[in-house]
Motif scaffolding. Structure first.
Motif, short mmCIF file in Angstrom:
data_model
loop_
_atom_site.label_atom_id
_atom_site.label_comp_id
_atom_site.label_asym_id
_atom_site.label_seq_id
_atom_site.Cartn_x
_atom_site.Cartn_y
_atom_site.Cartn_z
N ILE A 230 -20.19 6.10 5.51
CA ILE A 230 -19.80 4.74 5.90
C ILE A 230 -20.33 4.47 7.31
CG2 ILE A 230 -17.87 3.20 6.42
CD1 ILE A 230 -18.06 3.81 3.45
N ILE A 231 -21.04 3.37 7.47
CA ILE A 231 -21.44 2.91 8.81
C ILE A 231 -20.36 1.99 9.35
CG2 ILE A 231 -23.10 1.56 10.13
CD1 ILE A 231 -25.29 2.64 8.26
N THR A 232 -19.95 1.01 8.54
CA THR A 232 -18.89 0.10 8.96
C THR A 232 -18.26 -0.56 7.74
OG1 THR A 232 -18.32 -1.69 10.50
CG2 THR A 232 -20.36 -1.94 9.27
N CYS A 233 -17.05 -1.04 7.92
CA CYS A 233 -16.35 -1.76 6.86
C CYS A 233 -15.32 -2.68 7.50
CB CYS A 233 -15.64 -0.79 5.92
SG CYS A 233 -14.60 -1.60 4.68
N VAL A 234 -15.31 -3.93 7.05
CA VAL A 234 -14.24 -4.85 7.42
C VAL A 234 -13.74 -5.51 6.15
CG1 VAL A 234 -15.08 -5.30 9.76
CG2 VAL A 234 -15.80 -6.78 7.90
N GLY A 235 -12.50 -5.92 6.17
CA GLY A 235 -11.93 -6.59 5.01
C GLY A 235 -10.42 -6.48 5.02
N SER A 236 -9.84 -6.65 3.84
CA SER A 236 -8.38 -6.61 3.74
C SER A 236 -7.97 -5.97 2.42
CB SER A 236 -7.81 -8.02 3.86
OG SER A 236 -8.35 -8.86 2.85
N LEU A 237 -6.77 -5.39 2.44
CA LEU A 237 -6.22 -4.69 1.27
C LEU A 237 -4.80 -5.18 1.00
CD1 LEU A 237 -7.17 -0.98 2.13
CD2 LEU A 237 -8.43 -2.56 0.65
N THR A 238 -4.35 -4.97 -0.24
CA THR A 238 -2.95 -5.22 -0.58
C THR A 238 -2.22 -3.92 -0.93
OG1 THR A 238 -3.54 -5.63 -2.88
CG2 THR A 238 -3.34 -7.55 -1.44
N LYS A 239 -2.98 -2.84 -1.15
CA LYS A 239 -2.38 -1.56 -1.49
C LYS A 239 -3.24 -0.44 -0.93
CE LYS A 239 -1.74 -1.06 -5.94
NZ LYS A 239 -1.61 -1.19 -7.40
N ALA A 240 -2.61 0.71 -0.70
CA ALA A 240 -3.35 1.90 -0.27
C ALA A 240 -2.49 3.13 -0.49
CB ALA A 240 -3.73 1.79 1.21
N THR A 241 -3.14 4.22 -0.85
CA THR A 241 -2.47 5.52 -0.93
C THR A 241 -3.20 6.46 0.00
OG1 THR A 241 -1.77 5.14 -3.21
CG2 THR A 241 -1.78 7.42 -2.45
N LEU A 242 -2.46 6.99 0.99
CA LEU A 242 -3.04 7.82 2.04
C LEU A 242 -2.31 9.15 2.16
CD1 LEU A 242 -3.22 5.12 4.87
CD2 LEU A 242 -4.92 5.62 3.10
N ARG A 243 -3.06 10.20 2.51
CA ARG A 243 -2.47 11.48 2.87
C ARG A 243 -2.41 11.52 4.39
NH1 ARG A 243 -6.05 15.75 1.05
NH2 ARG A 243 -6.86 15.72 3.15
N LEU A 244 -1.27 11.90 4.92
CA LEU A 244 -1.07 11.90 6.36
C LEU A 244 -1.51 13.23 6.99
CD1 LEU A 244 2.37 10.09 6.44
CD2 LEU A 244 0.09 9.11 6.68
N ALA A 245 -1.55 13.25 8.31
CA ALA A 245 -2.09 14.38 9.06
C ALA A 245 -1.30 15.67 8.89
CB ALA A 245 -2.18 14.02 10.55
#
Length: 146
Positions: free
Chosen positions: A39-54
């Motif tokens: 990925i060089i860059t990304c902009v936009g918007s989301l309504t959902k996300a699933t993330l693993r934390l640190a």
């Protein structure tokens, strides 16, 4: 530490409402037959996300959050080989941010404008690293150039 140089190829795509960002990116990488994408860059918007934390480890992978509200994508970084390794930072309606390792379920709200680079002289794969307990990036020189 080894260093490797490569030429750069740049591609771009725009995703629309309801599309899932991660699977769309992986499909694009497959379609384009990219060997060392990132990925060089990304902009936009989301309504959902699933993330693993640190705090997650190979033995404790339950440090996962499922988000469901409108977010601005303020950062998306990482490699996009078959076993993509992406981190994202999202801002909520109050400008507060949260981020983590992308597991999926990134549903586009209005748009996701993504610029992807490919190191044309390299090939990215992942192999299990016994030191970390996770599949880690392996960088190889490509014999053929684009």
């Amino acid at each position: 530490m080894d260093s490797v140089c490569s030429s750069l190829r740049v591609l771009a795509l725009r995703l629309g409402p309801g599309q899932e960002l991660l699977s769309s990116l992986l499909a694009f990488v497959e379609e384009q037959k990219l060997k060392a994408p990132f990925i060089i860059t990304c902009v936009g918007s989301l309504t959902k996300a699933t993330l693993r934390l640190a705090n997650a480890t190979a033995n404790n992978t339950n440090e996962v959050i499922h988000l469901q509200e409108r977010f601005e994508i303020v950062s998306l970084v990482g490699t996009l080989n078959r076993e993509a390794h992406l981190h994202i930072c999202l801002a909520d309606k109050d400008g507060k941010t949260i981020g983590g390792h992308v597991l999926g379920d990134l549903e586009v709200f209005t748009t996701a404008e993504v610029v992807i680079g490919e190191a044309t002289g390299l090939h990215f794969t992942r192999e299990m690293d016994s030191r970390t307990g996770f599949p880690e990036l392996v960088i190889q020189k490509r014999s053929e150039q684009i």
